[in-house]
Design an enzyme around this catalytic site. Sequence first.
Site, PDB file in Angstrom:
ATOM      1  N   GLY A   1       0.732  -1.313  -0.007  1.00  0.00           N
ATOM      2  CA  GLY A   1       0.175   0.064   0.074  1.00  0.00           C
ATOM      3  C   GLY A   1       0.724   1.210  -0.134  1.00  0.00           C
ATOM      4  O   GLY A   1       1.706   1.330   0.245  1.00  0.00           O
ATOM      5  N   HIS A   2       0.130   2.362  -0.129  1.00  0.00           N
ATOM      6  CA  HIS A   2       0.877   3.517  -0.344  1.00  0.00           C
ATOM      7  C   HIS A   2       1.531   3.891   0.875  1.00  0.00           C
ATOM      8  O   HIS A   2       1.401   3.652   1.878  1.00  0.00           O
ATOM      9  CB  HIS A   2       0.019   4.936  -0.376  1.00  0.00           C
ATOM     10  CG  HIS A   2      -1.217   5.179   0.437  1.00  0.00           C
ATOM     11  ND1 HIS A   2      -1.007   5.798   1.747  1.00  0.00           N
ATOM     12  CD2 HIS A   2      -2.227   4.383   0.845  1.00  0.00           C
ATOM     13  CE1 HIS A   2      -1.935   5.728   2.376  1.00  0.00           C
ATOM     14  NE2 HIS A   2      -3.091   4.756   2.062  1.00  0.00           N
ATOM     15  N   ASP A   3       2.821   4.681   0.585  1.00  0.00           N
ATOM     16  CA  ASP A   3       3.569   5.120   1.736  1.00  0.00           C
ATOM     17  C   ASP A   3       4.270   3.728   2.557  1.00  0.00           C
ATOM     18  O   ASP A   3       4.926   4.439   3.546  1.00  0.00           O
ATOM     19  CB  ASP A   3       2.840   6.225   2.574  1.00  0.00           C
ATOM     20  CG  ASP A   3       2.440   7.185   1.697  1.00  0.00           C
ATOM     21  OD1 ASP A   3       1.282   7.231   1.293  1.00  0.00           O
ATOM     22  OD2 ASP A   3       3.248   8.302   1.839  1.00  0.00           O
ATOM     23  N   ALA A   4       4.340   2.747   2.278  1.00  0.00           N
ATOM     24  CA  ALA A   4       4.793   1.773   2.829  1.00  0.00           C
ATOM     25  C   ALA A   4       6.307   1.487   2.436  1.00  0.00           C
ATOM     26  O   ALA A   4       6.604   2.152   1.573  1.00  0.00           O
ATOM     27  CB  ALA A   4       4.191   0.255   2.629  1.00  0.00           C
TER      28      ALA A   4
ATOM     29  N   TYR B   1       1.505   2.869   4.949  1.00  0.00           N
ATOM     30  CA  TYR B   1       2.270   3.540   5.952  1.00  0.00           C
ATOM     31  C   TYR B   1       3.148   2.480   6.672  1.00  0.00           C
ATOM     32  O   TYR B   1       3.854   2.955   7.864  1.00  0.00           O
ATOM     33  CB  TYR B   1       1.642   4.629   7.009  1.00  0.00           C
ATOM     34  CG  TYR B   1       1.323   5.712   6.094  1.00  0.00           C
ATOM     35  CD1 TYR B   1       2.028   6.828   5.885  1.00  0.00           C
ATOM     36  CD2 TYR B   1      -0.282   6.023   5.922  1.00  0.00           C
ATOM     37  CE1 TYR B   1       1.603   7.874   4.988  1.00  0.00           C
ATOM     38  CE2 TYR B   1      -0.570   6.944   5.435  1.00  0.00           C
ATOM     39  CZ  TYR B   1       0.119   7.932   4.913  1.00  0.00           C
ATOM     40  OH  TYR B   1      -0.292   9.265   4.241  1.00  0.00           O
TER      41      TYR B   1
END
Length: 157
Positions: free
Chosen positions: A61-64, A81
């Site tokens: 997922g985003h920002d991971a 995240y």
Amino acid sequence: MIHRTALIGEPPEMRDFEGYSYPPLIGPHARIEAFVTVDAGCKRRTSVGEGTWLMKKVHVGHDAIIGDFCEIAPLTSVGGYVEIGHGVKVGQGATFKPLIKVGDGARIGMGAVVTKDVPPGETWVGNPARPLYRATGELMTESELQGWEQIAEHARR
Ligand SMILES: CC(C)(COP(=O)(O)OP(=O)(O)OC[C@H]1O[C@@H](n2cnc3c(N)ncnc32)[C@H](O)[C@@H]1OP(=O)(O)O)[C@@H](O)C(=O)NCCC(=O)NCCS
């Protein structure tokens, strides 16, 4: 190696997100297998570390941020995240709650649902995931496990 069916840099799946998204950063010698998805970041670059292996159908997922030399088995889902350290091994079909952190060298069992931070070197299994082995490789004691049962029970209420 990035398989031709992998989707790298799709827009972040976040309700109401608008504006600039950060393209993912894939480290050298990372291996990204078929049907993997790595979403773009909202606040920073979603990252996959050097030499890390994302097996088929892993979603990041985003920002991971996934560290170096990790192995993430098929169908694992990494929430937004999430931060996974270096040398972490994840079993098939594990799921990580957004924002949690996993320490270096940790191991996550097949099908685990990880809802809390995992300390370095420990092995966690189950739903919700709880420790199976300490960093030393010793099994958790019965009283430690009961403590985790209480925490899990509290979380369920
Ligand atoms: C977590 C793991 C590393 C533990 O391996 P192990 O040390 O050999 O553990 P064991 O098989 O001896 O199991 C120890 C106990 O944990 C339980 N257990 C093991 N893995 C579990 C899991 N993923 N979820 C829930 N419980 C698990 C076992 O049932 C056993 O419980 P018991 O003592 O009550 O019988 C392993 O089971 C695992 O999940 N490996 C990931 C495999 C994988 O997906 N590889 C990628 C292939 S592409």
